[in-house]
Enzyme design. Structure first.
Site, short mmCIF file in Angstrom:
data_model
loop_
_atom_site.label_atom_id
_atom_site.label_comp_id
_atom_site.label_asym_id
_atom_site.label_seq_id
_atom_site.Cartn_x
_atom_site.Cartn_y
_atom_site.Cartn_z
CG HIS A 43 -0.30 0.14 2.53
ND1 HIS A 43 0.00 1.36 3.10
CD2 HIS A 43 0.10 -0.80 3.43
CE1 HIS A 43 0.56 1.17 4.29
NE2 HIS A 43 0.64 -0.13 4.51
CB CYS A 96 0.87 -3.66 5.36
SG CYS A 96 -0.69 -4.48 5.80
#
Length: 513
Positions: free
Chosen positions: A411, A430
């Protein structure tokens, strides 16, 4: 029976001869093969101890050795079943002792160190000593000793050849067994691979065929042989880093697709690979690790390091398929972050939620008033915390989704300053992207979908939009601390998660250390 005899009497002579031949073959098949066993081995050795040996005399000794060695065999049931099916025929001794195949195998065992594998793992010294007895015409004194040593060499060859073959083709260790957060499909030896080894016709040819040909592997082998020392490390530390990365290269889990995305955690880097070359690369931030200050190295490990206990924020190793991009995503804040961070900030600052565009839901309905939440004393699992799309959204303007057990994704991020850091293990797990729009372009290519993504990411009043990839793209999140770059120069990266330490400790177990 009389009926059959009567029929045979009337049959032509040629048919009678054929039937007799078949009966003779049937009877002979029940007998032991190798009627020339004694002469054949005497020519090879030449040792008088083999002059009186017979297959019938060998069988009970062979069976006893198999039973005695069972606890030392890696695949005892398969090896025992193989020899039972083959009437305890010493295939390796009879078919490969005289053509120097076993000598070739012995040479490979003694050179196992070239693969970063200690020859002791394969009991190479004992194998060398036993094999050499057969080439010394006075080393084996009696027929009984000849039987025993034949059986011993046969069983040892089968076991060690399987172990050596498996180590080179699959690696010593299954990564899924030693790493708590390892979700990459990795092929391991099975009954088929064992049977393949037991059925080898030409050992030398087979051994040559299984030597790793990967240029990366060969580059690390050369560095190990040259005794290279990495900057800031001792020779021992350098050797161990090379050895664990040779082991990683032996694992059967490498990408085979023409195009894929790969993230190397210790290098804090993402590459889009196409046709074997990087068509796009960028810096990434990965999950925070247990060894982020790099104080632990390969020399300083103890028994506790043999168990993988990852830090809660470490990015997992995995392979999956990117199937969708979410533009202007809503961040569904994980409960762990709520408990550790939101509670503290919201308790200290009543405007924290509003200032960070965080909304609270209960039973699917948005709470208009959050002042009644008792931060720090109330069970917050009944609430859902969501951050709206915008410039300050922790996921940035886009995230890329792929199925995985750890709820991680690639992301964007508003926290761009972290990309200027050398040590970028700073996320909650992440992977944060330095150039997310470039990745979108690489995945989607030119066209309406990419243009839509670019437009939506630049809007002032963003709305969440899901954009499906026309073709799913594989993604690999991996962990490599030593490799050869495009120029052939060896690159080393610190062991930010301590996974080298865990792997090396498990490799030492094969030596009983």
């Amino acid at each position: 029976m009389e009926h059959i005899t009567h029929k045979l009497k009337k049959a032509p002579v040629s048919l009678l001869l054929m039937v007799c031949a078949l009966l003779l073959l049937t009877v002979e098949s029940c007998k032991k093969k190798r009627s020339d066993m004694a002469n054949a081995l005497y020519k090879i050795t030449p040792n008088k101890a083999f002059k009186n040996i017979t297959p019938e005399g060998l069988t009970p000794v062979f069976q006893k050795v198999l039973a005695d060695e069972k606890k030392n065999l890696t695949n005892p049931q398969q090896i025992a079943a193989f020899y039972a099916q083959n009437e305890y025929d010493p295939i390796y001794v009879m078919d490969h002792l005289g053509n120097n195949d076993l000598k070739s195998f012995n040479t490979y065992l003694q050179k196992a160190g070239e693969h970063g594998l200690d020859p002791k793992i394969f009991n190479a010294q004992a194998y060398n000593a036993l094999l050499n007895k057969f080439y010394d015409k006075t080393a084996i004194k009696t027929t009984d000793e000849a039987y025993h040593d034949m059986a011993e060499l046969e069983v040892m060859t089968a076991n060690v050849l399987i172990n050596y073959s498996n180590a080179l083709q699959f690696g010593l260790i299954s990564p899924r067994r030693i790493y708590a957060r390892y979700f990459t499909k990795t092929l391991r030896p099975d009954s088929n691979s064992v049977n393949q080894v037991l059925g080898i016709k030409n050992i030398k040819t087979y051994l040559d065929s299984i030597q790793p040909k990967n240029p990366q592997y060969i580059a690390l082998q050369k560095a190990l042989a040259a005794g290279n020392t990495a900057p800031g490390l001792t020779k021992e530390e350098t050797d161990r880093i090379i050895k664990v990365n040779l082991e990683r290269l032996r694992w059967k889990n490498k990408p085979s697709e023409d195009k894929y995305v790969v993230v190397n955690i210790p290098d804090f880097r993402l590459d889009v690979m196409e046709g074997g070359k990087s068509s796009l690369n960028m810096k990434v931030c990965v999950g925070e690790g247990r060894n982020k200050d790099y104080t632990n190295n390969l020399v300083e490990y103890d028994d506790s390091d043999k168990t993988d206990r990852p830090f809660s924020r470490e990015t997992p190793q995995l392979n999956s398929l990117i199937y969708e991009a979410q533009v202007n995503p809503i961040w569904n804040i994980p409960q762990s972050i709520v408990n550790k961070e939101i509670v503290k900030h919201a308790g200290d600052d009543p405007y924290y939620l509003d200032n960070n565009n965080i909304e609270v839901y209960q039973n699917g309905k948005k709470l208009e008033d959050t002042e009644n939440i008792k931060w720090g004393s109330e069970d917050l699992t009944k609430y859902e915390f969501k951050q709206k799309p915008g410039d300050d959204n922790s996921l940035g303007k886009i995230k890329f989704l792929f199925p995985n057990k750890s709820s991680v994704y690639l992301h964007d991020t508003p926290a761009k300053a972290a990309f200027g850091l050398k040590m970028r293990a700073v996320s909650h797990g992440c992977v944060r992207l330095e150039k997310p729009l470039d990745l979108a372009h690489s995945l989607f290519g030119d066209g309406d979908k990419y243009e839509m993504i670019k437009q939506f990411m630049s809007e002032d009043n963003p709305k969440p939009t899901d954009v499906a990839l026309p073709k799913k793209v594989p993604v690999y999140i991996t962990y490599v601390t030593c490799w050869a770059d495009e120029t052939g120069t060896l690159q080393y990266r610190p062991d930010v998660y301590g996974l080298d330490i865990v792997l090396f400790a498990h490799m030492q177990k094969f030596l009983g250390i």
